[in-house]
Every structure is written in structure tokens, then in C-alpha cells.
Design an enzyme around this catalytic site. Structure first.
Site, mmCIF file in Angstrom:
data_model
loop_
_atom_site.group_PDB
_atom_site.id
_atom_site.type_symbol
_atom_site.label_atom_id
_atom_site.label_comp_id
_atom_site.label_asym_id
_atom_site.label_seq_id
_atom_site.Cartn_x
_atom_site.Cartn_y
_atom_site.Cartn_z
ATOM 1 C CB CYS A 1 50.083 38.907 30.557
ATOM 2 S SG CYS A 1 50.652 37.390 31.386
ATOM 3 N N GLY B 1 37.552 38.090 35.318
ATOM 4 C CA GLY B 1 38.619 37.135 35.048
ATOM 5 C C GLY B 1 38.665 36.007 36.051
ATOM 6 N NE ARG B 2 42.583 37.670 40.037
ATOM 7 C CZ ARG B 2 42.936 38.292 41.157
ATOM 8 N NH1 ARG B 2 43.657 37.661 42.061
ATOM 9 N NH2 ARG B 2 42.559 39.537 41.366
#
Length: 280
Positions: free
Chosen positions: A61, A187-188
Site C-alpha cells: 500500500c 485491482g483498480r
């Protein structure tokens, strides 16, 4: 993703609600992050009690409030600590432990080939690598070259999963073929677009692109998402957090921008539900 410190403060994190796992979701992992060894060990043990299939450590992250505490990709400034915490978590639980991380902290230091091997040596079951440094955040293009080098390392025996900029079935196939990874992580591109997983799987198996979901299907799934968010997080918080998903759910729908801006202003579940159902 759960902060190790928050997990150890029940008044801030109602585990019985937030760690609810539905059987139809399996296989499912619980991801934790932190920078304190003992807190991470205890958090992993608490997560294990929820009976997931894996425990994942987030060493990737890039968000400032996480990195500033030495967690997430902030740990890439202290590889020895990263390895020590990972080893302790692996020893503390019976479930497989996996890791997600990045190429390195910045352009001057990308030690992922060595780091991946060292993480394997302390017992992780798989590694997911995002093809950017922490300093890049999500800017520029993901560099899969080093991901490929990790996979090509003859000493690597665990699955290597690549992540970064996979936003279509064609891109997924390209990454498999070019870099030989064992898996990919999306992910996005899945934000507001849960259909991407079916589309990718179908393309990899058949070479055929499936038709995009209809407007009615998009609305039904979006509303189901909203209802579940309200159930878990409460109406006010759920409505605020859902705003980032509308663009994905209705991408490509003509003239939806105006409607999305209207929905963004609504403050109750009933109002949002009524407005979306008017489009069906």
C-alpha cells in the site's frame, strides 16, 4: 485490508461484522498491514479465527498515512524488518501466508528479485508484485520487467502473481504470455466493474470476448452492492463510499455523467434506489 492496531481495538473494529465470510466467496483471504511485529502476529491470529483460506500481508500500500507509520510499502525502507515480521506471522498461524508488495521504495532501489526470494525462504506461500515503486503511487505505467525476473529466478518455487494496469482480457493474456506469471491480480479496473473477472476468465479459456452487461444488469448489481454496503457500514458511510464506484458501473453508458452527478448529491438509500430504478 485491516490495520493490525485497529484489529486489536475491538471498539474500533467489530470483527464479527467486518470479518464476515460467505462460503460462496471462497477461496478468500484476509489482508493485514502494520509495522509492529507483535501487533502483526496478534492480528494474523485474530484473522485466522475468522477461518479464511489465507492470510495476506500488505507490504504494498502506497498511501501516505500507511507509509508514514512504516507499514504498507513503507516497509521497503527496512527490508530486514519486513522479513522478520513476515517470518513471525508465518510461524504464528497455521494458514498459508501470502504477501503483496512493490518493486521497491523508489527508482533508486528496486530489490524485489532478492526480496521475493527471502520472503519465500521464511515460508510465504505465494507473492503478488505490483509493478511500481512506492514513490510512483499509481502514476506512469506498471513495469512488469522485474516481475518477470522474479518468476524467471530458478530458485523461486512459490507462485508469482503479477499486478498493475491489467484492465482488459487482452492485457491479461499478454501478461501471462510475456512474463510467464502464475497468476494475475486485478485491482483498480474492478472498481465498479466486477464483470471483468468473468470476461478475463472467458477470454483466457476460449479466446472470445463476452458481451458487456446490460444497463439493467449494471443497475441491479450496483444496487445489490449498495444494499450490502449499507448493511455492513451503515447508510451514511455506505452512500459516501459508493460514490467512487458509479463511474465504473456505468462506464460507456451514453449521457450518464449528468445522472451520476445527480446521484452523487443524493443522501438517502431510498433516493438513490429510486433514481437508478428510473433508468431501468
Amino acid at each position: 485490508m485491516y490495520c493490525s492496531l485497529t484489529l486489536l481495538q475491538p471498539e474500533k473494529c467489530p470483527l464479527s461484522q467486518k470479518m464476515r465470510i460467505y462460503e460462496e466467496e471462497r477461496p478468500v483471504g484476509i489482508q493485514i498491514f502494520g509495522s509492529d511485529l507483535q501487533q502483526m502476529v496478534m492480528a494474523a491470529q485474530m484473522a485466522e479465527e475468522a477461518a479464511p483460506d489465507t492470510i495476506d500481508i500488505n507490504w504494498g500500500c502506497p498511501v501516505r498515512k500507511v507509509v508514514s507509520k512504516g507499514a504498507g510499502s513503507g516497509i521497503l525502507k527496512d527490508i530486514l524488518k519486513m522479513i522478520a515480521i513476515t517470518a513471525a506471522v508465518v510461524k504464528a498461524v497455521k494458514l498459508p501466508v501470502t504477501v503483496k508488495t512493490r518493486l521497491g521504495y523508489d527508482e533508486s532501489d528496486k530489490p524485489i528479485v532478492e526480496v521475493a526470494e527471502r520472503l519465500q525462504d521464511v515460508g510465504i506461500a505465494a507473492i503478488t508484485i505490483h509493478g511500481r515503486t512506492r514513490a510512483q503511487m499509481y502514476s506512469g505505467k506498471a513495469d512488469w520487467t522485474l516481475i518477470g525476473k522474479v518468476k524467471a529466478n530458478p530458485r523461486m518455487k512459490i507462485p508469482v502473481i503479477g499486478n498493475g494496469d491489467i484492465d482488459s482480457p487482452q492485457k491479461a493474456l499478454e501478461m501471462f504470455e510475456r512474463y510467464g506469471v502464475d497468476g494475475i491480480m486485478i485491482g483498480r479496473a474492478a472498481i465498479g466493474n466486477p464483470w471483468i473477472f468473468t470476461a478475463v476468465k472467458s477470454f483466457l479459456q476460449t479466446g472470445t470476448l463476452i458481451s458487456p452487461p446490460s444497463l439493467n444488469e449494471r443497475i441491479e448489481v450496483c444496487l445489490a452492492h449498495l444494499d450490502k454496503a449499507v448493511e455492513i457500514k451503515g447508510e451514511k458511510r455506505a452512500i459516501l463510499e459508493m460514490r467512487k464506484f458509479y463511474s465504473g458501473y456505468f462506464k460507456g453508458i451514453p449521457h450518464f455523467k449528468t445522472i451520476r452527478m445527480e446521484i452523487m448529491q443524493l443522501t438517502s438509500l431510498i433516493e438513490i434506489r429510486n433514481r437508478l430504478q428510473q433508468l431501468m
